[in-house]
Structure formats: structure tokens, C-alpha cells
Design a protein around this motif. Sequence first.
Motif, PDB file in Angstrom:
ATOM      1  N   LEU A 175       0.858  -1.182   0.000  1.00 11.94           N
ATOM      2  CA  LEU A 175       0.000   0.000   0.000  1.00 11.94           C
ATOM      3  C   LEU A 175       0.895   1.232   0.000  1.00 11.94           C
ATOM      4  CD1 LEU A 175      -2.883   1.067   0.143  1.00 11.94           C
ATOM      5  CD2 LEU A 175      -2.780   0.883   2.627  1.00 11.94           C
ATOM      6  N   LYS A 176       0.781   2.040  -1.052  1.00  9.94           N
ATOM      7  CA  LYS A 176       1.639   3.211  -1.236  1.00  9.94           C
ATOM      8  C   LYS A 176       3.117   2.819  -1.193  1.00  9.94           C
ATOM      9  CE  LYS A 176      -1.684   6.560   0.592  1.00  9.94           C
ATOM     10  NZ  LYS A 176      -1.956   7.632   1.562  1.00  9.94           N
ATOM     11  N   THR A 216      -5.174   3.884   5.961  1.00 13.11           N
ATOM     12  CA  THR A 216      -3.714   3.966   6.059  1.00 13.11           C
ATOM     13  C   THR A 216      -3.227   4.265   7.470  1.00 13.11           C
ATOM     14  OG1 THR A 216      -3.848   6.278   5.350  1.00 13.11           O
ATOM     15  CG2 THR A 216      -3.411   4.637   3.655  1.00 13.11           C
ATOM     16  N   SER A 228       1.674  -0.671   7.052  1.00  8.79           N
ATOM     17  CA  SER A 228       1.224   0.263   6.016  1.00  8.79           C
ATOM     18  C   SER A 228      -0.272   0.496   6.074  1.00  8.79           C
ATOM     19  CB  SER A 228       1.627  -0.252   4.632  1.00  8.79           C
ATOM     20  OG  SER A 228       1.039  -1.500   4.366  1.00  8.79           O
ATOM     21  N   GLY A 229      -0.965  -0.137   7.024  1.00  7.46           N
ATOM     22  CA  GLY A 229      -2.381   0.132   7.188  1.00  7.46           C
ATOM     23  C   GLY A 229      -3.240  -1.118   7.051  1.00  7.46           C
ATOM     24  N   GLU A 606       0.522  11.470   8.927  1.00  8.02           N
ATOM     25  CA  GLU A 606      -0.190  11.901   7.722  1.00  8.02           C
ATOM     26  C   GLU A 606      -0.772  13.296   7.919  1.00  8.02           C
ATOM     27  OE1 GLU A 606      -1.830   7.828   5.544  1.00  8.02           O
ATOM     28  OE2 GLU A 606      -3.217   9.144   6.606  1.00  8.02           O
TER      29      GLU A 606
END
Length: 817
Positions: A175-176, A216, A228-229, A606
Amino acid sequence: MKSITYRLLLLLGLAAGSVVAQAQTTPAPAGKITGSVITEQGKPADYATVTLLRAKDSSIVKSSLTNEAGLYTIERVNNGIYIIKATIIGYNKTFSGPVTVEANTAVKVPVLQLLPATSSLKAVNITATKPLIERKIDRTVMNVENSVLAAGNSAMEILERAPGVTIDKDDNISLKGKQGVTVMLDGKLTYLSSAQLANMLRSTDGNTIQSIEIITNPSAKYDAAGNSGIINIKLKKNKSAGTNGSLAATGGYGQNHKASTSLNLNHKDGNLNVFGNYSYTNNKRPQDINLNRAVTNNGKLTYFDENTDMLGSRNSHNYKLGADYDLSKTNTLGVQVTGYNSAFDANSFNNTLISPDKINTSAVTTTNNRTIERYNNIAANINNRIVLDTAGKELSMDADYSHFYNKQSNNYANNYFYADGITLRTNSLLRNSLPSKINIGTFKADYTNPLGKTVKLEAGMKFSYVATNNDLRTDSILNNNWVTDAGRTNLYKYTENINAGYVNFSKSWKKTSLQAGLRAEQTNSKGDSRDVNNVTLINERHYLSWFPSVFVNQELSDKHSLGLNYSRRIDRPSYDDLNSFQQILNAYTYQQGNPNLKPQYTNSYELSYTYNKKYNATLGYSLTTDVMVELPEQIGVNTLITRDNLAQQTNYSLNVNAPFTIAKWWSVNNNFTAFYLGFKTNTTKLNLDNGQFAGSGNAINTFILSKTVKAEGTFNYQSPLTYGLFHIRSQYSFDAGISKSFAEKKANLKFSVSDVFNTRKQNLTVRQGNLNFDVFQKNETRVARLTFTYNFGNSKIQSRRHQSGADDEKNRVKSGN
């Protein structure tokens, strides 16, 4: 209590009502109104429409929706006398008495009760649908249920199209750009490793999925696993009283056939609601892998050009059966049994050309392998939800038990020749089997207590126990008899107990909201590995970890808002990654676990910005210590693949989500992520300091061609990136589909083609020390599918979504392809 399309129509109506209200000239807001709405059974009426009317002329002032607890709040109400109206499809509307609002007051309205309507609407046709991609305060939602592209695909194939999600050649989900994703089903942790999770997702029919949520930065209420979530896959749930359900069937073809079918049923009678679903998939999946290695052994350079062709066949049965019973108006008891049976059979042929100069072949090795894998799981859940008062105080409890029985077996026939076909050395026959049993038990309790109109306290605890048993046995032919290979045979047992507790506090003001939480998880684990001579290796650990989280949201104006989030998370090694014994992949490649593998910890930050409640941008930073990565090692002419801890991983990211309406019939949702991924470590085995800027994105186009015809086209792109030792090349693809509804929109026919131009493939290289190899992998990705769905029944009540406590442990169980 109503269809998704109806809820969307309500939201559109609320938006329109808001515009009308803003157009009027009113004095500054001075008060607030709160209250609750219940059904005739005394249960919360979720997503009911609550309308504020002027008492003197019944003109509309403002509107709102109740939450899942049936509560509503209407803020910034001017001085005056009002009436509250509550409505919901299938029920008669109800009104409050006159309510007087004065300056700086908060008025609580008596409970409003909705009674079933005695007549039904026959002429109204509701057509609103949710957008494919929705951005919410704490998550991104991909609404799969009505998507053309989801029809007939597996859950894994749908997940590959989710914003910011990438899946590598070994089915590891990122993820990302970051691995370490926790996958949940209906809010329940799956406790599966990446390999077994891939098996389950490939066995799950996409027609059973409602939406995919990408979180996330989760709060302290969630298990701390997943650096990463969290990705939460929400399955469809029936929404009707009486008997209702849906049926779907898919046929497809790429290089081989694809078939799936699913049935969802729900029946409600009085206080009892019974529900269940079943799905079946049957498909063949070819795979082509090229591995080119340059090996230096005793000062001599040799090139190995390996090509493996595999054709696998999968048959899977997934099922769920459950019931909810209302013991009283405020107490619901639920039970649920789920499971799957999956069979995977594959034949592969490996051809390895060996040469001193890449031109003149000196020797050839061939390997024929027959793989048989069986995966079986059954899980039971009992849960109790108690609503303690109408203010939102609630207690929920879950007890879960899961049993996995998996069995893998391989038969290898290795042949060695000179380039002219003369036998180089004696052919070898090897076989191995790996039966494994996993038992998981969990109990969790969650308590919610609103301490006031703007303050809420949440607290909970969870206990989990996992016991695994892997019995790896490897045999080879000696004098025409099968003889145990002691170096590749062992019995591995692993037990793990995690005790967790959390507290979460939230407070809201007029334009600011705050949530802060703290979670503690105490882990006790023991690995017991024994070889054929009963030589034992014990690895035991006990550690306590703390996981704080903070979320702040600030409305700058009606069109601008900011959010700031922080959380700390953990990823524990999967059970099989701790097993120190070797498994054969082919004649020159092996994999081995690492009993000294440590968990990795991640601190994530974030900063998000939202414009006009539509356009979103998020800046992210995370630092992971003791990051677990896959590390190949060259030992003579053989490659050994294991996992180890690097010192740290650094991630910077920028995500932008921008939906646009180009025309009334054409809309596009753009999602782009740019990120930097860097790795550092300095040990006697490896000195590494690398990183790379990379990006990924997709553009999802939706075309409304008529009231009953919709088309979609999606372009996906992943730039080159570096992950540990692996340098991965770019990949891209284009998907397209069209759907037609008929029979008063109860039936739908969808045709779709994934990877239209057959461009999706994976290429990677490793250049580190004496490691020098390239990997090319091409799976079957271009597939055409035709899917038929039919919905039947009423639309008043929905089955309650069960929340199991055993999902994090399941997420670390190994599985197959």
C-alpha cells in the motif's frame, strides 16, 4: 434498513437542501438539536432522514441522517420554533412536537419511533448509485458492488485495481509502496500470511464483495498489526425482510476457462434473522517465469537461464451461515459459521540452460514437478451486542474459534544432460509433503460510552491464542527406495498468545475534532523445531508493546479542511517464516525460514487536505525499524531465499484523489500516489543504503450511456521502484467493461475484459555482492468475462454485520498460489 441506492438518493437530497438553505438570508447560528430514532421493535433506525421544519409553515430548514446507533445532530440552528420529521423507506413518517431553540442552547428531542407502512410505493424508481471511489475522513472506499469491472473477477484481481495497492509476483500486497498490509473481511482480521491470504482471495468470488476500504492510519481500536495500514473487504449483505437474496454466475476465458457462481440468502421472521451465502470457483491459470542468473563459484563465472511453465487448476468452495436473534429490544445474540475448501493442482516444467558465456550451452537440467495443495478452514463466531441506553452507550462481545488444515505435496523429477543430450549425472527423484494444522481462539469485548454530546470514550480488550503444527517431510530415491532426507525433514510447532487492551477518547467542537488512543499488546511466543534425530531448537519470546494514535481534523471553512494523524504499528513474522528448515523450489533454488526474525515497528504520520469535500491530498511519512524483507543468498550454484531484518525503511508519500465530471454521461476518478522508499542496513552479511522515488496511479472512467447501460474503462500504472535488494520495472494495463440492467433492474448482464492489451507483467533485477539475476514473470491477465446477476426479495431489514475477533491471527497463516 434500506438499499444503497436509496441512501445515495437521500445524500443527494440533503446536499440539495443544504444549497437551498445557504441561499436564504439567515442570522448567525445559535443552537443545536439532538435526538434518536427507533423502529417499532425499539432498535436503532440507522440512516433515517431527519428533517428540521419551521413550525409556522412546515418549510424545510435543514436535514440530517441518523448514524448506525439511530442518533442524529442538527447544528447551527437559528432561534425559533421547529418540528422534527423522521422518514425511512418502508415506514410511515413521524413528527415531534414543537421544539423551541434559543441562543446558545442544546435541545434534546424525545425519541421518535417509526412504524411500518401499510402500503408500498409502486411507481417510484430510485436509480442513484455510489461512486466507484469515495474518499472519507479516515479511509478511501472502493464501491465494488455495482462496478462493471468487478463482475466475475476474484477478490485478488479486484484488489489489484484499488487505489494505492500493488501486488508483486509472490502475491505480497503493498500500500503506497509499503508491504505489511493487514487484510480484514467484514472488519475481521484474517490471520493469514501473504501466501495463504492470496489463496483465500483468489478463491473469493468478486460478486460477493460490496466494497473495499483502505485505512492507512488506523486508530487504537484496531489491532496494531500492519505497518502500512488496513484493507477491509466488506462482503455483500442482504437488506430485506422476509426472504430475499441474489444469484450471480460468471463464465470467462483467457488462455483457459474461468467460471464462478454465488448465492446469497436472507430470511427474517420476527426476532430471528437467518442468513448465508455460498460461492464456487473453477479456473485454470497459466504462469511463465524466467530466471537468469550469473553465478561466480570458485572463481568461475557460469550463466543459468531458467524457464518455468506452469499450469494450475483451482476449485474452491466458500460458505457462510449465521443467525441473529433479538433477545430484547436492546440485546442481540448472533452466531456465524464460515469456511472454505480449496484445491489447487499444478504441473510445471523447468528447463535450465547452463553456459560459460551466455552463447554456448554446456549443460541442461530439466525438472518436472507435480504440485497438489489442499486448504480447508472452518471458523465459528458467537457475538452479543447490547445497547445500554438511547444515548449511544453500547457493549459488544465476540468469541471465535478457527481451524485450518492445509496440505501441500510436490514430486520432483530432475534430469541432468550435457548439451549434446548425453546424461551428465544420475537423475534424481525428490518428493516432499507439508501438512499443517492451525488452531486459533480469540475473545474480545468493546465498550462505547458517550460522556456528553461532544465527547465519547471507547475501551476494549482482546485475548488470542494460536497453535500451529507443521510436519515437513522430504524423501529421495536411493537404490530404488524412498529414503528420508534428514536435512530437509522436521516437525515445527509454534504457539502464540497476545493479550491486548485499548482506550480511545474523542471530542468535537464546532470546527475541530480530536481523537486520541492508546493500545497495549503483550506477546508470548514459542517456536519448537525438531529434526528426525529429535534435535530441538527452541525460540521463545515475551514482550510488551505500546501503540499510541492521535487524529485531529480542522474545518477551515465550508470548502477547506485539514487532518493530522499519527499512529504506531507492528508486524509480527508469519508462522512459517520462523521455521528454519529448507523447502525445495526447483533444482537450484530453495527457501528457508529464520527463527531469529524479529517483529518490525512503524511510526506513521499523515497530513491531509480536502477541498470542497471532493478533492483530497495526503502527505505521509513513516519510519519502520527492523523491517522484514526477502533476501536471496548465493551459495555455490544454488540460490537460497530467506527473510531477515534490515535496520530501517523510510517512506515519504503524496496521494491525490481528484474526481471530475466531464459531461453528464462521463465521469472520471483519478488517484495518484508518488512516494520515496528507502532501505538501510549495515551487517556482516549485507551493507545496504538505497532508495528510489516512484509512483502509481489509476484513472477510472465511468460512462452512463442510458438509464440501463453503463460502461467503465480503467488505466493502471506503476513506475519502476526499488524494494530492498529488488529493482522492479514499470508495469501498466487497461481494463474495460459494459453492463446492462433489465427486469425492473433486478437483473444485470455485464461483459468485461481485464488487461485488454495484455501488458501486465513483472520484471525485476538484483545486483548486490555476488547476487546477479533477473526475473521475468507473466501470469494470465487478459481475460474476458460475462456475468449475470439477479436480485430477489424485499428491501426493509438487513442482516447485522458480524465482527469477529480472530482476524489478525488468521492473517499470518501461510497458503498457496
